[in-house]
Scaffold this active site. Structure first.
Site, PDB file in Angstrom:
ATOM      1  N   GLN A  12       3.105  10.058   1.269  1.00 32.83           N
ATOM      2  CA  GLN A  12       4.405   9.419   1.063  1.00 32.83           C
ATOM      3  C   GLN A  12       5.069   9.833  -0.246  1.00 32.83           C
ATOM      4  OE1 GLN A  12       2.755   5.311   2.170  1.00 32.83           O
ATOM      5  NE2 GLN A  12       4.878   5.218   2.826  1.00 32.83           N
TER       6      GLN A  12
ATOM      7  N   HIS B  10      -3.004   0.972   8.416  1.00 33.41           N
ATOM      8  CA  HIS B  10      -1.662   1.547   8.253  1.00 33.41           C
ATOM      9  C   HIS B  10      -1.702   2.742   7.287  1.00 33.41           C
ATOM     10  CE1 HIS B  10       2.863   1.097   7.650  1.00 33.41           C
ATOM     11  NE2 HIS B  10       2.515   1.877   6.642  1.00 33.41           N
ATOM     12  N   GLU B  11      -2.349   2.545   6.136  1.00 31.92           N
ATOM     13  CA  GLU B  11      -2.366   3.618   5.116  1.00 31.92           C
ATOM     14  C   GLU B  11      -3.217   4.804   5.574  1.00 31.92           C
ATOM     15  OE1 GLU B  11      -0.142   3.372   3.075  1.00 31.92           O
ATOM     16  OE2 GLU B  11       0.186   1.219   3.159  1.00 31.92           O
TER      17      GLU B  11
ATOM     18  N   GLY C 213       0.832  -1.195   0.000  1.00 31.47           N
ATOM     19  CA  GLY C 213       0.000   0.000   0.000  1.00 31.47           C
ATOM     20  C   GLY C 213       0.865   1.242   0.000  1.00 31.47           C
TER      21      GLY C 213
ATOM     22  N   CYS D 117       7.325   0.029   6.352  1.00 31.97           N
ATOM     23  CA  CYS D 117       6.764   1.156   5.606  1.00 31.97           C
ATOM     24  C   CYS D 117       7.807   1.631   4.601  1.00 31.97           C
ATOM     25  CB  CYS D 117       6.418   2.277   6.587  1.00 31.97           C
ATOM     26  SG  CYS D 117       5.714   3.744   5.819  1.00 31.97           S
ATOM     27  N   LEU D 118       7.362   1.922   3.388  1.00 35.05           N
ATOM     28  CA  LEU D 118       8.310   2.379   2.366  1.00 35.05           C
ATOM     29  C   LEU D 118       8.985   3.684   2.783  1.00 35.05           C
ATOM     30  CD1 LEU D 118       6.380   1.546  -0.946  1.00 35.05           C
ATOM     31  CD2 LEU D 118       8.130   0.203   0.229  1.00 35.05           C
TER      32      LEU D 118
ATOM     33  N   HIS E 258      -1.383   7.239   7.686  1.00 34.17           N
ATOM     34  CA  HIS E 258      -0.518   8.190   6.960  1.00 34.17           C
ATOM     35  C   HIS E 258      -1.259   9.495   6.656  1.00 34.17           C
ATOM     36  CE1 HIS E 258       3.242   6.140   6.184  1.00 34.17           C
ATOM     37  NE2 HIS E 258       2.623   5.055   5.743  1.00 34.17           N
TER      38      HIS E 258
HETATM   39 NI    NI Z   1       3.569   3.237   5.374  1.00 35.16          NI
END
Ligand code: NI
Length: 182
Positions: free
Chosen positions: A54, A144-145, A49, A102-103, A148
């Site tokens: 991000q 999680h997303e 995701g 997480c990226l 953000h």
């Molecule tokens: Ni993340």
């Protein structure tokens, strides 16, 4: 095609509260190109995701999805989806901990408590409502997303800090039963 990149922890843009998509944004080229950009980076970096902040975009858009995993076949695939102005409610109070990454955080992974079963909703690029029930990994990705979009990183939610570690070390220690999301 891509003009943006995935930004990393320390960049203040990750800590902002994102702005809602407005009615007049639905169906526009701009909205489609934001979604394309998000999918592009998510797939390039093999994430499950990605949220608009991000890539430095202060908008309430998330993308996610996963094909059937070649090794961990018990994991249910997750439909590839764009959600604008997403929200969720837990269906039960039950929570469980599992590893996340997480990226925007790199190689660190840690165990995060999340609701096991949720109902979530949002709008597609044309402004049509999407509503689903999800549990386990699918529910975890959404939570999680969505975090953000409010400037929250999974690290903020870790309760058991001893679970925190670098991916390679955690693999060596046998910590993972299935691949942690990122
Ligand atoms: Ni993340």
């Amino acid at each position: 095609m891509s003009t943006k990149k995935v930004i990393k922890l320390g960049n203040p843009l990750l800590r902002l509260v994102s702005q809602p998509i407005s009615e007049q944004d639905y169906g526009t080229k701009q909205l489609h190109s934001w979604a394309d950009e998000l999918f592009h980076h998510m797939k390039l970096e093999k994430g499950l995701g990605l949220a608009a902040p991000q890539i430095g975009l202060n908008k309430r858009i998330i993308v996610f999805g996963m094909e059937k995993h070649p090794i961990h076949v018990a994991l249910e695939p997750i439909p590839f989806t764009v959600l604008c102005n997403p929200s969720f409610q837990p269906i039960t109070d039950e929570m469980y901990e599992d590893y996340e990454g997480c990226l925007s955080v790199g190689e660190l992974r840690g165990k995060v408590p999340r609701y096991k079963t949720i109902r979530y909703q949002g709008f597609d690029l044309a402004g049509r409502m999407i509503e689903r029930e999800a549990s386990n990994l699918h529910a975890r990705v959404i939570q999680h997303e969505l975090d953000h979009l409010d400037g929250i990183i999974f690290l903020d939610r870790i309760v058991n800090h001893h679970s925190l570690g670098f991916y390679d070390e955690l693999v060596l220690s046998g910590a993972f039963s299935s691949p942690p999301i990122k």
